[in-house]
Scaffold this motif. Structure first.
Motif, PDB file in Angstrom:
ATOM      1  N   TYR A   1      78.731  64.041  22.970  1.00 41.85           N
ATOM      2  CA  TYR A   1      78.881  63.113  23.710  1.00 41.85           C
ATOM      3  C   TYR A   1      78.851  61.622  23.201  1.00 41.85           C
ATOM      4  O   TYR A   1      79.671  60.695  23.768  1.00 41.85           O
ATOM      5  N   VAL A   2      78.181  61.539  22.147  1.00 38.84           N
ATOM      6  CA  VAL A   2      77.921  59.947  21.638  1.00 38.84           C
ATOM      7  C   VAL A   2      79.162  59.740  20.762  1.00 38.84           C
ATOM      8  O   VAL A   2      79.757  58.780  20.880  1.00 38.84           O
ATOM      9  N   GLN A   3      79.512  61.040  20.246  1.00 39.78           N
ATOM     10  CA  GLN A   3      80.826  60.635  19.366  1.00 39.78           C
ATOM     11  C   GLN A   3      82.008  60.431  20.222  1.00 39.78           C
ATOM     12  O   GLN A   3      83.091  59.681  19.695  1.00 39.78           O
ATOM     13  N   SER A   4      82.302  61.167  21.510  1.00 42.14           N
ATOM     14  CA  SER A   4      83.146  60.866  22.334  1.00 42.14           C
ATOM     15  C   SER A   4      82.998  59.789  22.965  1.00 42.14           C
ATOM     16  O   SER A   4      84.319  59.327  23.750  1.00 42.14           O
ATOM     17  N   GLY A   5      81.943  58.813  23.083  1.00 37.95           N
ATOM     18  CA  GLY A   5      82.060  57.927  23.666  1.00 37.95           C
ATOM     19  C   GLY A   5      81.240  57.847  25.272  1.00 37.95           C
ATOM     20  O   GLY A   5      80.861  56.913  25.927  1.00 37.95           O
ATOM     21  N   VAL A   6      80.993  59.240  25.686  1.00 40.73           N
ATOM     22  CA  VAL A   6      80.548  59.456  26.979  1.00 40.73           C
ATOM     23  C   VAL A   6      79.092  58.782  27.075  1.00 40.73           C
ATOM     24  O   VAL A   6      78.649  58.425  27.943  1.00 40.73           O
ATOM     25  N   LEU A   7      78.350  59.154  26.109  1.00 45.32           N
ATOM     26  CA  LEU A   7      77.026  58.802  25.890  1.00 45.32           C
ATOM     27  C   LEU A   7      76.959  57.479  24.952  1.00 45.32           C
ATOM     28  O   LEU A   7      77.260  57.623  23.692  1.00 45.32           O
ATOM     29  N   THR A   8      76.275  56.568  25.409  1.00 40.81           N
ATOM     30  CA  THR A   8      76.253  55.155  24.370  1.00 40.81           C
ATOM     31  C   THR A   8      75.215  55.401  23.369  1.00 40.81           C
ATOM     32  O   THR A   8      75.469  54.905  22.178  1.00 40.81           O
ATOM     33  N   ARG A   9      73.957  55.877  23.665  1.00 37.16           N
ATOM     34  CA  ARG A   9      72.919  55.829  22.613  1.00 37.16           C
ATOM     35  C   ARG A   9      71.972  57.146  23.156  1.00 37.16           C
ATOM     36  O   ARG A   9      71.674  57.251  24.283  1.00 37.16           O
ATOM     37  N   TYR A  10      71.561  57.557  22.058  1.00 37.67           N
ATOM     38  CA  TYR A  10      70.762  58.866  22.079  1.00 37.67           C
ATOM     39  C   TYR A  10      69.664  58.866  21.346  1.00 37.67           C
ATOM     40  O   TYR A  10      69.637  58.962  20.073  1.00 37.67           O
ATOM     41  N   ASP A  11      68.261  58.773  21.909  1.00 35.95           N
ATOM     42  CA  ASP A  11      67.054  58.610  21.288  1.00 35.95           C
ATOM     43  C   ASP A  11      66.218  59.935  21.580  1.00 35.95           C
ATOM     44  O   ASP A  11      65.793  60.174  22.662  1.00 35.95           O
ATOM     45  N   ALA A  12      66.315  60.754  20.513  1.00 36.42           N
ATOM     46  CA  ALA A  12      65.537  62.115  20.595  1.00 36.42           C
ATOM     47  C   ALA A  12      64.104  61.688  19.743  1.00 36.42           C
ATOM     48  O   ALA A  12      64.055  61.288  18.587  1.00 36.42           O
ATOM     49  N   VAL A  13      62.953  62.123  20.367  1.00 38.20           N
ATOM     50  CA  VAL A  13      61.808  61.907  19.766  1.00 38.20           C
ATOM     51  C   VAL A  13      60.816  63.183  19.915  1.00 38.20           C
ATOM     52  O   VAL A  13      60.736  63.943  20.772  1.00 38.20           O
ATOM     53  N   TRP A  14      60.389  63.296  18.570  1.00 36.79           N
ATOM     54  CA  TRP A  14      59.873  64.699  18.246  1.00 36.79           C
ATOM     55  C   TRP A  14      58.095  64.573  17.976  1.00 36.79           C
ATOM     56  O   TRP A  14      57.883  63.891  16.968  1.00 36.79           O
TER      57      TRP A  14
END
Length: 526
Positions: free
Chosen positions: A436-449
């Protein structure tokens, strides 16, 4: 002279308040006092004004919100302000002191009913956590109030009927329609599949489940939930029957849909002198119920109990609510489910619904369900930026948002914060989100582990770390949606946002309250 009659109104999300209402109704009827249990969704302010005596038992949803079945009545009382001078009432407010707005819905009802002229029979009882012991206290206060009241002042409460089928006109044809499913009248669907999302090395188990709910699910959307009615594991039912000394097939079928985790007071009282002693002491009872299962109680006291005793004392299993995790298409609904398992005094216990969905509901299994709509939490129609925070299974509605955006919903900037333990084992939908980030649907994705480094980091910490950028989004009108854990995560997110506002010279609490009032900050937490 007629006996007093009591109308017991319940507001519930998970069924606890309804269980309390039913338990209280049984106790009243044992004293030859008429009682009617009523879902708050089934009574209007005008009808309430005609009721001589009402008991309100309600939980609070999230951070101070009313349960969805209590919303209309609470709003209607505030707006229409009926004359309740003929009403006598008592309120039991269920809650959890870990929430900032502890038991707020019950407190709101208590205040409003008094403000509109109702006569309070005795002071509101606020309940923190398990309601079993407090319910006994509330029941004793109610009995005392009824004993002191002149019976002729009460009449039998009117029954609240569910509307029957009705007809609608489409063009030149008339079509018969029935009311949509609800908790008391669920619809039926089918299990399609269940697959594990977490790896075998994860210390937790999360499953992706797909159900076919049929045409009655067509207007559901991400942000809404569905209530499912689970069944106990056959092995557990068999063990309970063994401990009770019975293998009656009718009882076996009934126990599949009875709560076996919580030991009811009436069951304890039926298990002999030691059980009765525990049931009679609220403090001992509360501790016993924390550490014991129905199976423990039956085995410990070694007393044979009848099928009738089990059926009369064990509560029905409450439905479980799950957030919709997809853009619903032709009745197909997807869920993200965390399976719960633990040991309790040597007995293996698992979440009834999560175990049922993960393993025992094979494809084709029939499932009973009803909708819990939450229009405010759906994907907004406007195109303002959106910050969504959903660690663990809380990511479910936001996965649905992204599917809607990918399928043509008006585009906007979206920033997703997701959190879990380990990237290698708990990355539930990471591949989808990256695409989704690559396609532009999702602007920013922050994953926290949280377990991948020595310093445990959670989504609320990442929000703080990226505070300047988060604030830039908020200044541009971004809305915030939070879904997931109510105990640690949600309060942590609220504190972080308050701190961000305070650091910029604002009254942080007032700023967040204003955003909430305008639905720019919303939570769906559990």
């Amino acid at each position: 002279m007629a006996s007093p009659s009591v109308q017991i109104l319940f507001g519930t999300e998970t069924g606890t308040a309804e269980d309390c209402a039913n338990t209280l109704a049984k106790a009243l009827m044992r004293r030859k006092i008429g009682a009617l249990v009523v879902d708050m969704d089934r009574i209007t302010p005008r009808e309430l004004a005609q009721v001589p005596l009402a008991v309100v038992i309600t939980s609070t949803f999230g951070d101070g919100e009313p349960p969805i079945n209590a919303e209309a009545l609470l709003k209607g009382l505030r707006k229409k302000r009926p004359d309740l001078s003929g009403l006598r009432f008592a309120v039991m407010a269920l809650g959890d002191r870990n929430y900032r707005q502890f038991a707020k819905c019950g407190r709101d009802f208590d205040s409003l009913l008094g403000e509109l002229g109702g006569h309070r029979l005795f002071e509101r009882l606020d309940v923190d956590g398990d309601p079993e012991a407090p319910l006994l206290k509330f029941q004793a206060q109610l009995f005392a109030a009824l004993d002191a009241a002149p019976p002729e002042t009460f009449v039998a409460p009117p029954k609240v009927a569910r509307p029957g089928p009705f007809f609608v006109r489409l063009g030149s044809f008339w079509w018969k329609r029935t009311p949509e499913p609800d908790r008391d009248h669920p619809a039926e669907g089918l299990m399609v599949s269940a697959r594990r999302l977490t790896s075998a090395k994860s210390i937790g188990e999360t499953y992706h489940c797909e159900l076919d709910l049929g045409p009655k699910a067509v207007d559901l959307a991400p942000g809404d939930s569905i209530g499912l009615f689970p069944r106990n594991a056959p092995s557990l039912v068999h063990a309970v029957l063994d401990a009770a000394g019975s293998h009656d097939e009718k009882l076996r079928k009934a126990l599949a849909e009875r709560c076996l985790r919580r030991v009811p007071t009436d069951l304890l009282a039926a298990l002999g002198p030691e059980g009765l002693a525990i049931a009679s002491d609220p403090e001992v009872l509360a501790e016993f119920r924390q550490t014991h299962h129905v199976l423990h109680a039956l085995r410990r006291f070694g007393t044979r109990v009848s099928a009738r005793t089990l059926l009369d004392t064990l509560h029905p299993l409450a439905p479980r609510l799950y957030s919709i995790a997809n853009a619903v298409d032709r009745g197909r609904v997807e869920l993200c489910v965390s399976r719960i398992r633990y040991e309790l005094g040597g007995i293996h216990v698992e979440g009834v619904a999560s175990g049922w969905l993960a393993e025992r509901s094979i494809p084709g299994t029939r499932v009973r369900w009803y909708p819990r709509r939450n229009p405010a939490f759906r994907l907004p129609e406007d195109t303002r930026p959106l910050i969504v925070v959903g660690p663990g299974t809380g990511v479910a509605p936001f996965r649905g948002y992204l599917q809607q955006l990918a399928r043509g919903a008006p585009s906007r900037e979206v920033w997703l914060f997701f959190g879990h333990r380990n990237r290698a084992h708990d990355d539930l939908y990471g591949t989808e989100f990256t695409e989704y980030v690559q396609s532009g649907v999702l602007t920013r994705y922050d994953a926290v582990w949280s377990r991948d480094t020595d310093r445990k980091e959670y989504v609320q910490n990442r929000l703080q770390t990226l505070g300047d950028t988060v604030w830039d989004w908020l200044e541009r009108g971004a809305r915030i949606r939070v879904c997931g854990d109510a105990q640690g995560m949600a309060p942590g997110v609220r504190r972080t946002l308050i701190n961000l506002a305070s650091a910029r010279g604002l009254d942080g609490s007032a700023w967040l309250a204003e955003r909430k009032a305008h639905q720019d900050f919303l939570e769906d937490v559990y």
